[in-house]
Design a protein around this motif. Structure first.
Motif, PDB file in Angstrom:
ATOM      1  N   VAL A   1     -11.136   6.077 -16.854  1.00 63.15           N
ATOM      2  CA  VAL A   1     -12.086   5.255 -16.096  1.00 63.15           C
ATOM      3  C   VAL A   1     -13.481   5.883 -16.150  1.00 63.15           C
ATOM      4  O   VAL A   1     -14.485   5.197 -16.398  1.00 63.15           O
TER       5      VAL A   1
ATOM      6  N   ARG B   1       2.191   1.842  -3.408  1.00 64.11           N
ATOM      7  CA  ARG B   1       1.166   2.376  -4.293  1.00 64.11           C
ATOM      8  C   ARG B   1       0.890   3.848  -3.989  1.00 64.11           C
ATOM      9  O   ARG B   1       0.751   4.673  -4.893  1.00 64.11           O
TER      10      ARG B   1
ATOM     11  N   GLN C   1       0.826  -1.204   0.000  1.00 64.90           N
ATOM     12  CA  GLN C   1       0.000   0.000   0.000  1.00 64.90           C
ATOM     13  C   GLN C   1       0.862   1.257   0.000  1.00 64.90           C
ATOM     14  O   GLN C   1       0.568   2.234  -0.689  1.00 64.90           O
TER      15      GLN C   1
ATOM     16  N   TRP D   1     -13.615  -1.451 -15.215  1.00 69.72           N
ATOM     17  CA  TRP D   1     -12.842  -2.152 -14.180  1.00 69.72           C
ATOM     18  C   TRP D   1     -11.412  -2.414 -14.641  1.00 69.72           C
ATOM     19  O   TRP D   1     -10.452  -2.184 -13.892  1.00 69.72           O
ATOM     20  N   ALA D   2     -11.247  -2.876 -15.890  1.00 68.55           N
ATOM     21  CA  ALA D   2      -9.915  -3.227 -16.388  1.00 68.55           C
ATOM     22  C   ALA D   2      -9.005  -2.002 -16.454  1.00 68.55           C
ATOM     23  O   ALA D   2      -7.822  -2.074 -16.093  1.00 68.55           O
ATOM     24  N   ASN D   3      -9.536  -0.874 -16.895  1.00 69.10           N
ATOM     25  CA  ASN D   3      -8.715   0.337 -16.965  1.00 69.10           C
ATOM     26  C   ASN D   3      -8.350   0.845 -15.578  1.00 69.10           C
ATOM     27  O   ASN D   3      -7.250   1.373 -15.378  1.00 69.10           O
ATOM     28  N   GLN D   4      -9.256   0.693 -14.626  1.00 73.02           N
ATOM     29  CA  GLN D   4      -8.936   1.108 -13.262  1.00 73.02           C
ATOM     30  C   GLN D   4      -7.772   0.290 -12.717  1.00 73.02           C
ATOM     31  O   GLN D   4      -6.834   0.836 -12.122  1.00 73.02           O
ATOM     32  N   VAL D   5      -7.811  -1.023 -12.916  1.00 73.46           N
ATOM     33  CA  VAL D   5      -6.732  -1.892 -12.442  1.00 73.46           C
ATOM     34  C   VAL D   5      -5.440  -1.604 -13.204  1.00 73.46           C
ATOM     35  O   VAL D   5      -4.356  -1.493 -12.617  1.00 73.46           O
ATOM     36  N   TYR D   6      -5.548  -1.464 -14.521  1.00 73.75           N
ATOM     37  CA  TYR D   6      -4.374  -1.256 -15.377  1.00 73.75           C
ATOM     38  C   TYR D   6      -3.627   0.016 -14.984  1.00 73.75           C
ATOM     39  O   TYR D   6      -2.403   0.002 -14.791  1.00 73.75           O
ATOM     40  N   TYR D   7      -4.350   1.120 -14.857  1.00 65.69           N
ATOM     41  CA  TYR D   7      -3.677   2.391 -14.595  1.00 65.69           C
ATOM     42  C   TYR D   7      -3.333   2.582 -13.120  1.00 65.69           C
ATOM     43  O   TYR D   7      -2.449   3.374 -12.793  1.00 65.69           O
ATOM     44  N   ARG D   8      -4.001   1.865 -12.231  1.00 63.83           N
ATOM     45  CA  ARG D   8      -3.610   1.935 -10.824  1.00 63.83           C
ATOM     46  C   ARG D   8      -2.214   1.363 -10.631  1.00 63.83           C
ATOM     47  O   ARG D   8      -1.424   1.872  -9.832  1.00 63.83           O
ATOM     48  N   LYS D   9      -1.885   0.321 -11.389  1.00 65.91           N
ATOM     49  CA  LYS D   9      -0.553  -0.270 -11.302  1.00 65.91           C
ATOM     50  C   LYS D   9       0.512   0.633 -11.912  1.00 65.91           C
ATOM     51  O   LYS D   9       1.704   0.464 -11.633  1.00 65.91           O
TER      52      LYS D   9
END
Length: 246
Positions: free
Chosen positions: A186, A63, A60, A231-239
């Motif tokens: 997103v 991130r 965390q 959902w996929a873009n949120q996960v992708y760009y969060r990383k």
């Protein structure tokens, strides 16, 4: 421990003073960035000139550091001095992928070079067509449209035009690695789902169009696709949040 390793190839003409100052900015981050335990710098030979290993006490913290002003300032300085820069994340007992010094960005490139441009053009054209269909009474069949149905065409057209414009701004933000870019993409895909759902409700409730007529296989596909893309873009760009600092 959780690591973020930044690999830098200096651009031609970078002075030793500038390079040392930038590396010092990273080494001064522990104590300023929550959860950052240590920063180690190693000179390299080969494709990259230096590696900066940031060690965090939790995933965390790793991130969240992307939102710290001190970290963003040091990273911006590194970008200014680099001709090429990559990063990778790992944890103790898990080595970084060999030969892959950064997270893949193919989806990001697909969005900014094709998908968002194409989507913007299609939405602008479709929105304009719906808008003018709603206000143009020149066609005979439009005389039979109720004022409410024509209003639905007009409102839907305006929303589609707005989404098309928003796609252009989103593409620009992502291309500039703006910190707002990931949130914008997103919200873009979420807004497409919301618009489709509102159109169904507006056709069903005021005009009594049967749901089994509205909810065709194609409509279900677009709704499910929109939810998954959000959902996929949120996960992708969060990383990849650490890359978006401008």
């Amino acid at each position: 421990m959780y690591h973020r390793t930044i690999l830098i190839q200096y651009r031609q003409g970078v002075s030793q003073t500038d390079a040392s100052g930038m590396l010092g900015a990273f080494q001064n981050l522990p104590g300023r960035v929550n959860g950052l335990v240590n920063v180690s710098v190693n000179l390299l030979q080969g494709d990259y000139d230096v590696s900066i290993d940031l060690i965090f006490d939790s995933e965390q913290a790793r991130r969240n550091c992307a939102f710290d002003d001190s970290y963003r300032s040091a990273l911006t300085w590194a970008r200014d001095l680099s001709d090429r820069m990559e990063s990778t994340e790992s944890s103790d007992g898990q080595s970084a992928p060999v030969g892959d010094f950064g997270l893949p960005m193919k989806w990001h490139k697909f969005l900014i070079y094709f998908a968002l441009w194409a989507g913007a053009v299609l939405n602008l054209i479709s929105g304009a067509q719906m808008f003018f269909m709603g206000i143009n009474a020149g066609n005979a069949w439009l005389y039979e449209m109720t004022s409410g149905l024509r209003a639905l065409y007009i409102v839907s057209g305006i929303f589609m035009i707005a989404i098309g414009v928003f796609q252009i701004f989103t593409r620009s933000a992502l291309a500039r690695f703006s910190r707002r870019g990931p949130r914008m993409v997103v919200w873009l895909y979420a807004s497409l789902v919301i618009l489709n759902a509102l159109e169904i409700l507006m056709a069903w409730l005021p005009f009594g169009v049967p749901l089994n007529y509205l909810l065709t296989a194609d409509v279900w596909f677009y709704l499910i696709e929109g939810v998954l893309m959000t959902w996929a873009n949120q996960v992708y760009y969060r990383k990849r949040a650490a890359l978006f600092i401008n």
